[in-house]
Write a protein that holds these residues in place. Structure first.
Motif, PDB file in Angstrom:
ATOM      1  N   ASP A 161      -0.924  -0.767   6.521  1.00  0.00           N
ATOM      2  CA  ASP A 161      -0.509  -2.118   6.871  1.00  0.00           C
ATOM      3  C   ASP A 161      -1.316  -3.183   6.153  1.00  0.00           C
TER       4      ASP A 161
ATOM      5  N   ASN B 230       5.683   4.416   2.857  1.00  0.00           N
ATOM      6  CA  ASN B 230       6.787   3.455   2.819  1.00  0.00           C
ATOM      7  C   ASN B 230       6.251   2.035   2.940  1.00  0.00           C
ATOM      8  N   GLY B 231       6.762   1.159   2.094  1.00  0.00           N
ATOM      9  CA  GLY B 231       6.367  -0.236   2.140  1.00  0.00           C
ATOM     10  C   GLY B 231       5.216  -0.595   1.228  1.00  0.00           C
TER      11      GLY B 231
END
Length: 391
Positions: free
Chosen positions: A226, A250-251
């Motif tokens: 994150d 992912n991301g």
């Protein structure tokens, strides 16, 4: 009019300069890829400064070049190795560059990300006898991270020479980066710069084996996904970048820093693609932006048709010793009219030979990179005459 350019064999070859530039329009930010150009700094040519003195920067010309990049829809990666971090630009100079460029980005609506490192450890006390500790390294990173975050820019956590020299193994990297990511206010970009760009970074992530190092790098990201916007990979190894790209959480984006294989990596494959954060886009900016706009329409073949022909120039600029690519970048900026002189902080204009620069001119001119080909020709003639080429 014919130019006679020196070659590596000691002779001269005839070259007919191009008369029309590549026509690239300015435009809105790019849609399908996030593209940063790592930007160079413009030295103050009238400063009475020695090569090891603090950098004397022409701020007006430096910021004007960043406005040029933003006008084409590119982001600016500031205070990176392209700006001669650790090769003429010390931390006080980098901090001022970050503040000025971030304020300019805010004024014009440009995207900016700035380099965070630990170079003040050697800047402040080059003769220190006490060994640098991990606590020193964390504190240096924190100081720079605070400057970038206070400026409103995104942070790029750059590889640290001090950490490479001090770390005893992978655990030290996991500890330092974990500490920084936990306190970062916004997601950062992690930068893995290979030893071909900076020999002092050999064995980064705790191992000279790149497979082992990649595993540690991925462990850092997996522990804090994150807090990681993306990773910039500068290893000049397309296969390794694609493999790492496919293993990212992912991301988390992959920003290619591969100045040899960028067209194929940005175009991508059926399993994904790379965004870009490239030093070579300092001079390829308008053409690169045009190519990505073509890619935005789904025309991958048209994108490659525009960008593939630029690779010979990129490979030439970044040939070994790769760390001196900045000389060619600034040289081309002078020829293109983005600055009035070929002077670099730290005296780095002397780091490449005349045959190398002549070939860079020839390749760039062939691509139509000079907005005023006649000006570029005249400046090339001036340089040749300084070296004794009179024909």
């Amino acid at each position: 009019m014919t130019l006679h350019l020196p070659d590596a064999a000691g002779g001269l070859r005839a070259y007919e300069p191009r008369t029309e530039p590549f026509a690239a329009a300015t435009g809105a930010p790019l849609a399908s890829r996030t593209v940063f150009s790592a930007a160079h700094v413009v030295a103050d040519p009238f400063a009475d400064a020695s090569p090891d003195a603090p950098a004397a920067v022409d701020w007006d010309a430096t910021l004007a070049f960043r406005r040029h990049l933003w006008s084409h829809g590119l982001g600016v990666a500031e205070a990176m190795d392209t700006a001669q971090r650790g090769m003429g630009l010390d931390w006080p100079g980098a901090a001022e560059l970050i503040r000025r460029s971030a304020a300019e980005a805010k004024a014009v609506g440009g995207r900016i990300a700035c380099g965070v490192g630990t170079d003040q450890l050697t800047d402040r006390d080059p003769g220190r006898s006490a060994p640098v500790t991990l606590a020193d390294i964390r504190a240096a990173y924190e100081e720079q991270l605070a400057v970038v975050e206070e400026s409103g820019a995104q942070a790029i956590l750059m590889a640290s020479r001090a950490l490479a020299a001090t770390a005893q193994g992978p655990d030290d990297y996991l500890e330092v980066y974990g500490h920084l990511l936990r306190q970062a206010a916004e997601p950062v970009i992690l930068h893995w710069l290979g030893a071909m760009f900076d020999p002092a970074l050999e064995g980064y992530w705790g191992s000279a084996d790149l497979d082992t190092a990649t595993g540690v790098f991925l462990d850092v990201i997996a522990a804090h996904p994150d807090k990681v916007d993306g990773v910039k990979i500068s290893l000049l190894d397309a296969r390794r970048e694609v493999d790492l790209r496919r293993r990212l959480p992912n991301g988390v984006r992959c920003y290619t820093g591969d100045d040899f294989h960028y067209p194929e990596l940005i175009a991508g494959d059926e399993q994904g693609f790379s965004h870009a954060l490239l030093g070579v886009f300092d001079q390829l900016g308008p053409l690169a932006a045009e190519a990505v706009r073509v890619l935005d329409t789904g025309d991958a073949a048209g994108f490659r048709a525009l960008l593939d022909p630029t690779v010979p120039l990129a490979r030439h600029l970044f040939e070994a010793p790769t760390r001196f690519y900045k000389t060619g970048v600034v040289f081309l900026a002078w020829l293109a009219g983005h600055q009035s002189h070929f002077t670099m902080v730290g005296g780095l204009q002397s780091a490449r030979s005349l045959p190398h620069l002549a070939r860079a001119y020839e390749l760039a001119d062939g691509l139509g990179l000079f907005p005023d080909p006649k000006l570029a020709e005249e400046r090339m003639r001036t340089l040749l005459s300084l070296y004794g080429v009179t024909s």
